[in-house]
Enzyme design. Structure first.
Site, mmCIF file in Angstrom:
data_model
loop_
_atom_site.group_PDB
_atom_site.id
_atom_site.type_symbol
_atom_site.label_atom_id
_atom_site.label_comp_id
_atom_site.label_asym_id
_atom_site.label_seq_id
_atom_site.Cartn_x
_atom_site.Cartn_y
_atom_site.Cartn_z
ATOM 1 N N CYS A 64 0.843 -1.202 0.000
ATOM 2 C CA CYS A 64 0.000 0.000 0.000
ATOM 3 C C CYS A 64 0.876 1.248 0.000
ATOM 4 C CB CYS A 64 -0.910 0.023 1.227
ATOM 5 S SG CYS A 64 -2.374 -0.977 1.031
ATOM 6 N N HIS A 65 0.466 2.220 -0.782
ATOM 7 C CA HIS A 65 1.171 3.497 -0.834
ATOM 8 C C HIS A 65 0.816 4.345 0.386
ATOM 9 C CE1 HIS A 65 1.190 2.196 -5.034
ATOM 10 N NE2 HIS A 65 2.298 2.913 -5.154
ATOM 11 N N ILE A 75 -8.311 0.061 1.006
ATOM 12 C CA ILE A 75 -7.651 -0.703 2.070
ATOM 13 C C ILE A 75 -7.673 0.086 3.372
ATOM 14 C CG2 ILE A 75 -5.520 -1.871 2.789
ATOM 15 C CD1 ILE A 75 -7.045 -3.162 0.396
ATOM 16 N N GLU A 76 -7.532 1.391 3.287
ATOM 17 C CA GLU A 76 -7.607 2.233 4.486
ATOM 18 C C GLU A 76 -8.978 2.105 5.147
ATOM 19 O OE1 GLU A 76 -4.141 3.618 2.223
ATOM 20 O OE2 GLU A 76 -6.147 2.979 1.653
ATOM 21 N N ASP A 128 -11.466 -6.254 22.096
ATOM 22 C CA ASP A 128 -10.457 -6.151 23.154
ATOM 23 C C ASP A 128 -11.030 -5.546 24.428
ATOM 24 O OD1 ASP A 128 -7.722 -6.096 24.310
ATOM 25 O OD2 ASP A 128 -8.035 -3.924 24.157
#
Length: 163
Positions: free
Chosen positions: A77-78, A113-114, A128
């Site tokens: 990824c850039h 993707i972000e 969590d």
């Protein structure tokens, strides 16, 4: 759908795609995912009774931070200058929280993707923070909802009705 993979060089080894000559355009991506839990866990989140703190506030910040760190976590990824990241929560009032992430940029490559990473880290943070009382939570249905901008244009997930 294209059948050509762009992350391999002529020796069939991994490479980062060269985006030098791509045009700068406005790009937007939305992703979604869900976490299902015991109804009492969802109620405790709403009532602010989780010992680790405000679950949704912490998860929201974690998701935003994740979007900003994508290029450090996903090898090809850039590094993209994000112009906006927004995380939204909805729940069904029973046992499921849905997380939606909207990511924007004005750059040469997209932010799908972000958006996906933002959703996943948001959901993992909820897990969590609540795992001490509910280890049976299920994270699922993570996918890209919509993306727009760039050479490949507009995409809408097939089962998402257009508005």
């Amino acid at each position: 759908m294209t059948d050509q993979l762009t992350h391999f060089n002529d020796q069939n080894r991994a490479k980062m795609v060269d985006v030098t000559d791509k045009a700068v355009t406005h790009r937007v991506a939305t992703a979604t995912g869900q976490i299902t839990m015991h109804p009492a866990t969802l109620q405790r989140i709403h009532d602010g009774q989780i010992k680790k703190g405000d679950v949704l506030a912490v998860a929201q910040v974690a998701g935003i931070m994740a979007a900003k760190q994508t290029s450090s976590l996903i090898p090809m990824c850039h590094l993209i200058p994000l112009t906006g990241v927004d995380i939204h929560f909805t729940d069904n009032g029973q046992d499921t929280i849905t997380v939606d992430a909207l990511v924007k940029t004005k750059h040469v490559t997209g932010v799908e993707i972000e958006a996906l990473l933002a959703v996943q880290v948001t959901l993992l943070t909820i897990y969590d923070m609540c795992k001490a009382i509910d280890r049976g939570m299920l994270i699922n249905n993570i996918h890209l909802v919509e993306k727009d901008g760039g050479k490949s244009g507009h995409f809408v997930y097939p089962s998402t009705p257009k508005s």
